[in-house]
Motif scaffolding. Sequence first.
Motif, PDB file in Angstrom:
ATOM      1  N   ALA A 110      24.202  -4.617 -18.337  1.00 12.52           N
ATOM      2  CA  ALA A 110      25.646  -4.399 -18.183  1.00 12.52           C
ATOM      3  C   ALA A 110      25.957  -3.639 -16.902  1.00 12.52           C
ATOM      4  N   ILE A 113      32.391 -10.820 -16.922  1.00 11.26           N
ATOM      5  CA  ILE A 113      32.509 -11.070 -18.362  1.00 11.26           C
ATOM      6  C   ILE A 113      31.150 -10.904 -19.042  1.00 11.26           C
ATOM      7  N   MET A 114      30.096 -11.367 -18.391  1.00 11.18           N
ATOM      8  CA  MET A 114      28.751 -11.196 -18.945  1.00 11.18           C
ATOM      9  C   MET A 114      28.374  -9.724 -19.014  1.00 11.18           C
ATOM     10  N   SER A 115      28.797  -8.934 -18.034  1.00  8.23           N
ATOM     11  CA  SER A 115      28.517  -7.499 -18.033  1.00  8.23           C
ATOM     12  C   SER A 115      29.197  -6.804 -19.205  1.00  8.23           C
ATOM     13  N   ILE A 116      30.460  -7.102 -19.417  1.00  9.40           N
ATOM     14  CA  ILE A 116      31.195  -6.488 -20.523  1.00  9.40           C
ATOM     15  C   ILE A 116      30.631  -6.963 -21.866  1.00  9.40           C
ATOM     16  N   SER A 117      30.217  -8.226 -21.928  1.00  8.82           N
ATOM     17  CA  SER A 117      29.617  -8.750 -23.158  1.00  8.82           C
ATOM     18  C   SER A 117      28.289  -8.068 -23.449  1.00  8.82           C
ATOM     19  N   ALA A 118      27.481  -7.841 -22.426  1.00  8.24           N
ATOM     20  CA  ALA A 118      26.198  -7.152 -22.622  1.00  8.24           C
ATOM     21  C   ALA A 118      26.425  -5.731 -23.118  1.00  8.24           C
ATOM     22  N   CYS A 119      27.450  -5.073 -22.596  1.00 11.72           N
ATOM     23  CA  CYS A 119      27.797  -3.725 -23.052  1.00 11.72           C
ATOM     24  C   CYS A 119      28.211  -3.749 -24.524  1.00 11.72           C
ATOM     25  N   ALA A 120      29.034  -4.714 -24.898  1.00  9.84           N
ATOM     26  CA  ALA A 120      29.500  -4.813 -26.282  1.00  9.84           C
ATOM     27  C   ALA A 120      28.349  -5.104 -27.242  1.00  9.84           C
ATOM     28  N   ILE A 121      27.460  -6.012 -26.859  1.00  6.02           N
ATOM     29  CA  ILE A 121      26.326  -6.329 -27.722  1.00  6.02           C
ATOM     30  C   ILE A 121      25.393  -5.134 -27.835  1.00  6.02           C
ATOM     31  N   CYS A 136      26.872  -2.835 -30.309  1.00  8.30           N
ATOM     32  CA  CYS A 136      26.727  -3.402 -31.655  1.00  8.30           C
ATOM     33  C   CYS A 136      25.313  -3.204 -32.191  1.00  8.30           C
ATOM     34  N   THR A 145      30.317   1.041 -17.310  1.00  6.88           N
ATOM     35  CA  THR A 145      30.524  -0.407 -17.269  1.00  6.88           C
ATOM     36  C   THR A 145      31.963  -0.747 -16.897  1.00  6.88           C
TER      37      THR A 145
END
Length: 104
Positions: A16, A40-48, A51, A87
Motif C-alpha cells: 500500500a 486504487i490498488m494501494s487503497i485496496s491493499a491498505c483495506a485488505i 481486514c 496511505t
Amino acid sequence: MIGLLNLGSLVLGVVAWILPVVNLMRYKNQGNRNWAFLSIMSISACAISLCLQILYGYHLVKIEDWSALMDTTGAVAFAAIILLTVTIILNAITLIAYRDKTSK
C-alpha cells in the motif's frame, strides 16, 4: 495458518505504501496512464491489510486468548492509524501531482 494473517497484513501494508511511491517516481513518463489504477490498488491493499488484522483479532477472541488480545490491541490500533494515514497522504500527493498533468 493463522500466523499468515499477520504476515499477509504486513506485506499488503508495505504494498500500500510502495504503489503510490512508484506512481510518483513514474510521474515524468508521458505514457503513465494507469496512475489511477495503482492508487486504487494501494487503497485496496491498505483495506485488505486492516481486514486481516481484524480477522486475527477475531481469532484471538474465538480461542479466548485474552492476554494476547490485551497485549497486542494497542499496538495494532496504532499501526492501523499509521498505515491508513500514510496511505491516504501518499495517494493524495499522487492525486494532486497527476491532476495537473491530466488536465493539460
